[in-house]
Design an enzyme around this catalytic site. Sequence first.
Site, short mmCIF file in Angstrom:
data_model
loop_
_atom_site.label_atom_id
_atom_site.label_comp_id
_atom_site.label_asym_id
_atom_site.label_seq_id
_atom_site.Cartn_x
_atom_site.Cartn_y
_atom_site.Cartn_z
N ARG A 119 0.85 -1.11 -0.08
CA ARG A 119 0.09 0.03 -0.01
C ARG A 119 0.79 1.30 -0.13
O ARG A 119 1.67 1.35 0.75
CB ARG A 119 -0.74 -0.14 1.35
CG ARG A 119 -1.82 1.18 1.39
CD ARG A 119 -2.98 0.75 2.22
NE ARG A 119 -2.75 0.61 3.64
CZ ARG A 119 -3.41 0.24 4.50
NH1 ARG A 119 -4.90 -0.06 4.11
NH2 ARG A 119 -3.34 0.30 5.95
N ASP A 135 -10.19 4.72 13.39
CA ASP A 135 -8.71 4.05 12.84
C ASP A 135 -8.64 4.22 11.40
O ASP A 135 -7.60 3.85 10.96
CB ASP A 135 -8.41 2.77 13.55
CG ASP A 135 -9.60 1.64 13.53
OD1 ASP A 135 -10.70 2.10 13.66
OD2 ASP A 135 -9.32 0.52 12.80
P1 AMP Z 1 -9.36 -3.47 10.10
O1 AMP Z 1 -10.92 -3.73 10.15
O2 AMP Z 1 -8.82 -3.77 8.78
O3 AMP Z 1 -9.37 -1.74 10.18
O4 AMP Z 1 -8.49 -3.78 11.08
C1 AMP Z 1 -9.08 -3.47 12.54
C2 AMP Z 1 -7.70 -3.86 13.27
O5 AMP Z 1 -7.60 -5.32 13.42
C3 AMP Z 1 -6.25 -3.31 12.85
O6 AMP Z 1 -5.63 -3.01 14.09
C4 AMP Z 1 -5.75 -4.38 12.29
O7 AMP Z 1 -4.14 -4.38 12.14
C5 AMP Z 1 -6.32 -5.64 12.87
N1 AMP Z 1 -6.50 -6.92 12.07
C6 AMP Z 1 -7.27 -7.32 11.28
N2 AMP Z 1 -7.08 -8.56 10.58
C7 AMP Z 1 -5.68 -8.74 11.26
C8 AMP Z 1 -5.20 -10.14 11.27
N3 AMP Z 1 -5.57 -11.39 10.50
N4 AMP Z 1 -4.12 -10.30 12.14
C9 AMP Z 1 -3.69 -9.56 13.06
N5 AMP Z 1 -4.68 -8.29 13.38
C10 AMP Z 1 -5.38 -8.00 12.05
MG MG Z 2 -8.19 -0.47 9.51
#
Ligand code: AMP
Ligand code: MG
Length: 492
Positions: free
Chosen positions: A182, A258
């Site tokens: 990204r 976030d």
């Molecule tokens: P997102 O829904 O993509 O905005 O992610 C929300 C949070 O969950 C962020 O802190 C991500 O880094 C964490 N996260 C999402 N998927 C994973 C994964 N497979 N392993 C570890 N952390 C994750």
């Molecule tokens: Mg995110």
Amino acid sequence: MHPHPAKTTPSQGWNFDNTYARLPESLHVRMNPVPVRAPKLVLFNRPLAEALGLDPQEMDGEAGGAVFAGNRLPEGAEPLAQAYAGHQFGHFTMLGDGRAILLGEHVTPAGERFDIQLKGSGQTAFSRLGDGRAALGPMLREYLVSEAMHALGIPTTRSLAVVSTGEAVYREDSLPGAILTRVAASHIRVGTFQYAASRGDGQALRALADYTIKRHYPELAEAGNPYLALLHAVMERQASLVASWLHVGFIHGVMNTDNMSLCGETIDYGPCAFLDTYAPDTVFSSIDQGGRYAYGNQPHMAQWDLARFAETLLPLLHADEKQAIALAEESLLSFADTFRRFWLSGMCGKLGLFTQEDGDLELAQGLLTCLQAIHADYTGTFRDLATAALAEAPVFADADCAQWHERWQARLARQPQSRQDACALMRERNPVVIPRNTFVEEALKAAVENDDYAPLTLLLKAVSQPFEDGPDQAAYRTPPAPIPGYKTFCGT
Ligand code: AMP
Ligand code: MG
């Protein structure tokens, strides 16, 4: 411990200058991506690589695959996971890069600075129970939709590459794993400020605010109250961003704090989708059961997120808390007007109007009422209207809509510009092709299930020139029947 990626110095044109790594240590944890078994470059964005001053020749293939997988570090990278917090569907949580690693900041020959981040690069200090990995489908989806957004002229993070890892990730099923590279103006989020504020770390908060101003809003450093000016500037960019989402029918799907970027780029393509039929309550995300992030609720949620941002800034806005709150509230209250200004200006262009006059807001809103009443296709109708600007042909069978059409025709007739000019403006502002759910699903299915990237390549080509109506767009110009009950997922 994880094995360390091999250090490398391939002549790929990287030019790292890492300023985020110099911020207070509470804001990040230095760590390397976790190498993968069998990286294979499946998508590579040559035009973007060239624009960044990278050497595509040296990257398209094994050498690039190794770097984009995190198996080899480019010279000058200082990998780290960023700390952040966030309100997720209204609930505050400490988060951080749980499956992403910032390699560093690449500075282009023109002097522009971009974060280079690997997403799906393995566990970090912030992974909690997650595996740190990503599945191929969602990474291809982010690549496709973010590049489509860029081509639509909407500020967004971009996608330089997708590698498949040769490893499986386990969700409900076992899925092929992948990593997305990204490219972003930065990854500073409202949640980054929340992280510093919630730890009571005033020093980190001020450093982060000063850093954000220097990196994204340098002109504000001289303002009387630079932090208030920052709040206002971030608000302007978000108002403009969300207005541009509405203009193309984009639903972000997970506008948690976030996922709100301080530089005003669209970030985090998880459950996002474009609406076909116009309805403001449209929601595709499987986890958004209350419709919090529905299409028409996005301006309101942006304002909600900005209020959380303002809260973090209070100690910087004024030494007296009451006065700080008053300043923040005054600024936040202006969001609605700011948003409406951006929204109306974009709608006027979509309707072929070169300047604004009284009644244009009602005219634009009137069209949406019509579209909703007759369940019209949003994107398709605007293209039909562009043709109607020229030919004065009827577009709507419905009586109310036909009446709206007459009002619009009369409004076009009142402006000095010709019908040809109005039509040309509309064709510049109304895309022929958007990444519709049907097209996206077909293309991803072929790539993920059959290793057939031809449909995805064709779709990428079409959405990369979304305002063209040529042979590349032909297969995608007619709206397909929407998929009943279509749901999107967070891509974790
Ligand atoms: P997102 O829904 O993509 O905005 O992610 C929300 C949070 O969950 C962020 O802190 C991500 O880094 C964490 N996260 C999402 N998927 C994973 C994964 N497979 N392993 C570890 N952390 C994750
Ligand atoms: Mg995110």
